[in-house]
Design a protein around this motif. Structure first.
Motif, PDB file in Angstrom:
ATOM      1  N   ASP A  94      58.295  10.803  73.301  1.00 30.46           N
ATOM      2  CA  ASP A  94      57.958  10.546  71.899  1.00 30.46           C
ATOM      3  C   ASP A  94      59.155  10.032  71.111  1.00 30.46           C
ATOM      4  N   ILE A  95      60.353  10.556  71.373  1.00 27.79           N
ATOM      5  CA  ILE A  95      61.509  10.038  70.643  1.00 27.79           C
ATOM      6  C   ILE A  95      61.870   8.637  71.128  1.00 27.79           C
ATOM      7  N   LEU A  96      61.589   8.347  72.390  1.00 26.50           N
ATOM      8  CA  LEU A  96      61.826   6.989  72.882  1.00 26.50           C
ATOM      9  C   LEU A  96      60.830   6.011  72.267  1.00 26.50           C
ATOM     10  N   ALA A  97      59.598   6.460  72.051  1.00 25.27           N
ATOM     11  CA  ALA A  97      58.632   5.620  71.358  1.00 25.27           C
ATOM     12  C   ALA A  97      59.098   5.346  69.933  1.00 25.27           C
ATOM     13  N   ALA A  98      59.664   6.371  69.285  1.00 23.70           N
ATOM     14  CA  ALA A  98      60.192   6.191  67.933  1.00 23.70           C
ATOM     15  C   ALA A  98      61.357   5.213  67.935  1.00 23.70           C
ATOM     16  N   ALA A  99      62.258   5.368  68.908  1.00 19.84           N
ATOM     17  CA  ALA A  99      63.398   4.450  69.001  1.00 19.84           C
ATOM     18  C   ALA A  99      62.929   3.014  69.167  1.00 19.84           C
ATOM     19  N   VAL A 106      69.616  -3.651  66.467  1.00 22.27           N
ATOM     20  CA  VAL A 106      70.546  -2.808  65.709  1.00 22.27           C
ATOM     21  C   VAL A 106      70.852  -1.553  66.532  1.00 22.27           C
ATOM     22  N   LYS A 107      72.013  -0.964  66.275  1.00 20.62           N
ATOM     23  CA  LYS A 107      72.367   0.271  66.962  1.00 20.62           C
ATOM     24  C   LYS A 107      71.530   1.427  66.423  1.00 20.62           C
ATOM     25  N   ARG A 108      71.075   2.259  67.347  1.00 16.99           N
ATOM     26  CA  ARG A 108      70.208   3.367  66.973  1.00 16.99           C
ATOM     27  C   ARG A 108      70.900   4.698  67.241  1.00 16.99           C
ATOM     28  N   GLY A 109      70.761   5.604  66.292  1.00 15.19           N
ATOM     29  CA  GLY A 109      71.237   6.965  66.467  1.00 15.19           C
ATOM     30  C   GLY A 109      70.071   7.925  66.463  1.00 15.19           C
ATOM     31  N   ILE A 110      70.353   9.189  66.761  1.00 13.56           N
ATOM     32  CA  ILE A 110      69.337  10.232  66.717  1.00 13.56           C
ATOM     33  C   ILE A 110      69.961  11.480  66.126  1.00 13.56           C
ATOM     34  N   VAL A 119      66.334  18.480  71.179  1.00 10.17           N
ATOM     35  CA  VAL A 119      65.710  17.216  71.589  1.00 10.17           C
ATOM     36  C   VAL A 119      66.694  16.051  71.431  1.00 10.17           C
ATOM     37  N   ALA A 120      67.509  16.092  70.368  1.00 14.11           N
ATOM     38  CA  ALA A 120      68.517  15.047  70.172  1.00 14.11           C
ATOM     39  C   ALA A 120      69.546  15.067  71.305  1.00 14.11           C
ATOM     40  N   TRP A 121      69.928  16.251  71.747  1.00 11.98           N
ATOM     41  CA  TRP A 121      70.841  16.369  72.891  1.00 11.98           C
ATOM     42  C   TRP A 121      70.210  15.752  74.136  1.00 11.98           C
ATOM     43  N   HIS A 122      68.934  16.043  74.372  1.00 14.30           N
ATOM     44  CA  HIS A 122      68.246  15.447  75.514  1.00 14.30           C
ATOM     45  C   HIS A 122      68.184  13.926  75.372  1.00 14.30           C
ATOM     46  N   GLY A 123      68.005  13.455  74.140  1.00 14.78           N
ATOM     47  CA  GLY A 123      68.000  12.012  73.933  1.00 14.78           C
ATOM     48  C   GLY A 123      69.319  11.375  74.321  1.00 14.78           C
ATOM     49  N   ALA A 124      70.421  12.120  74.083  1.00 12.81           N
ATOM     50  CA  ALA A 124      71.751  11.614  74.417  1.00 12.81           C
ATOM     51  C   ALA A 124      72.042  11.685  75.910  1.00 12.81           C
ATOM     52  N   THR A 125      71.487  12.703  76.590  1.00 10.26           N
ATOM     53  CA  THR A 125      71.832  12.913  77.993  1.00 10.26           C
ATOM     54  C   THR A 125      70.797  12.361  78.965  1.00 10.26           C
ATOM     55  N   ARG A 126      69.569  12.219  78.520  1.00 16.21           N
ATOM     56  CA  ARG A 126      68.483  11.837  79.428  1.00 16.21           C
ATOM     57  C   ARG A 126      67.946  10.437  79.162  1.00 16.21           C
ATOM     58  N   SER A 127      68.595   9.710  78.264  1.00 17.07           N
ATOM     59  CA  SER A 127      68.200   8.327  78.000  1.00 17.07           C
ATOM     60  C   SER A 127      69.434   7.526  77.607  1.00 17.07           C
ATOM     61  N   SER A 128      69.264   6.238  77.565  1.00 10.52           N
ATOM     62  CA  SER A 128      70.332   5.347  77.098  1.00 10.52           C
ATOM     63  C   SER A 128      69.899   4.626  75.827  1.00 10.52           C
ATOM     64  N   ALA A 129      68.984   5.244  75.087  1.00  4.86           N
ATOM     65  CA  ALA A 129      68.393   4.585  73.922  1.00  4.86           C
ATOM     66  C   ALA A 129      69.258   4.653  72.678  1.00  4.86           C
ATOM     67  N   PHE A 130      70.271   5.550  72.692  1.00  2.78           N
ATOM     68  CA  PHE A 130      70.990   5.829  71.454  1.00  2.78           C
ATOM     69  C   PHE A 130      72.488   5.567  71.584  1.00  2.78           C
ATOM     70  N   ALA A 131      73.072   5.096  70.486  1.00  2.00           N
ATOM     71  CA  ALA A 131      74.509   4.835  70.451  1.00  2.00           C
ATOM     72  C   ALA A 131      75.286   6.014  69.898  1.00  2.00           C
ATOM     73  N   ALA A 132      74.593   7.006  69.347  1.00  2.00           N
ATOM     74  CA  ALA A 132      75.230   8.219  68.829  1.00  2.00           C
ATOM     75  C   ALA A 132      74.151   9.260  68.593  1.00  2.00           C
ATOM     76  N   ALA A 133      74.516  10.545  68.721  1.00  2.00           N
ATOM     77  CA  ALA A 133      73.552  11.634  68.546  1.00  2.00           C
ATOM     78  C   ALA A 133      74.204  12.788  67.804  1.00  2.00           C
ATOM     79  N   VAL A 134      73.424  13.422  66.922  1.00  2.00           N
ATOM     80  CA  VAL A 134      73.890  14.589  66.176  1.00  2.00           C
ATOM     81  C   VAL A 134      72.824  15.666  66.263  1.00  2.00           C
TER      82      VAL A 134
END
Length: 220
Positions: A94-99, A106-110, A119-134
């Protein structure tokens, strides 16, 4: 405004969207266990006011559509029950669909809060969709502390958080020396939510300032 997304497995979910369509930076904002409620819309609007195109997907739509909870004990229980119905893999889809719904090129963060922090941590570790995560007070991060982040990460915790012991935070720091970890001595869980009794305005403002600087640095 609300829009509809389609995840890779065909699931359709709602999402709150705000900010300029021609923004140079974009964010996926991940909900707490209370749905995409008025607090999450306020958070989204605050980032939009900084010039970000933002999207906040309704992760609970996998279980029940349109969930908006408050912060009373009954809401907490219901939120936990709903969260139990959404697997880590489904939340990631679902967060990848949002991305994917954010502006192209443009660069995308989460950024996520409570459950969303994990979930944001998983987005940073389990995908390459984001350029930064908090992540703000993500209780499940310690369990996944050995995972390798694919982008810079910043984390925020309250020292008085009854649900995230400082031993967990120390373990995260030891496992992830390159991750920025901030602890707020007077804060508990949910210190960034203005609708909760645990809200600490000074710490919420400080954490937000750090979050904005972090994204400005890594999203350009």
């Amino acid at each position: 405004m609300m829009t509809e997304l389609t995840a890779a497995d065909g699931h359709r979910l709602g999402a709150y969207v705000a900010g300029p369509e021609d923004a140079k930076r974009a964010l996926v904002i991940v909900q707490e266990i209370f749905g995409v409620n008025s607090h999450m819309r306020r958070v989204s609007d605050s980032f939009a006011a900084e010039g970000y195109r933002v999207i906040c997907p309704a992760l609970f739509d996998r279980v029940e559509r349109g969930v908006e909870l408050g912060y009373e004990p009954a809401d907490v229980k219901r939120g936990r029950d709903l969260r139990a119905g959404v697997s880590e893999g489904a939340a990631l889809l679902d967060i990848l669909a949002a991305a994917g719904a954010l502006p192209a090129g443009v660069k995308r963060g989460i950024v996520g809060y409570c459950w969303g922090g994990t979930v944001a941590w998983h987005g940073a570790t389990r995908s390459s969709a984001f350029a930064a995560a908090v992540g703000w007070y993500g209780g499940g991060i310690a369990a996944a502390k050995e995972e390798v982040a694919r982008c810079p990460v910043q984390l925020h915790f309250g020292e008085k958080d009854a649900s995230i012991p400082m031993t967990d935070v120390q373990a995260i720091r030891a496992a992830q020396p390159d991750v920025e970890v901030y602890v707020y001595p007077e804060a508990g869980h949910g210190f960034g939510c203005e609708q909760r009794g645990s809200y600490v305005e000074a710490d919420a403002n400080r954490a937000q300032e750090r979050t904005l600087r972090f994204f400005a640095k890594h999203l350009g």
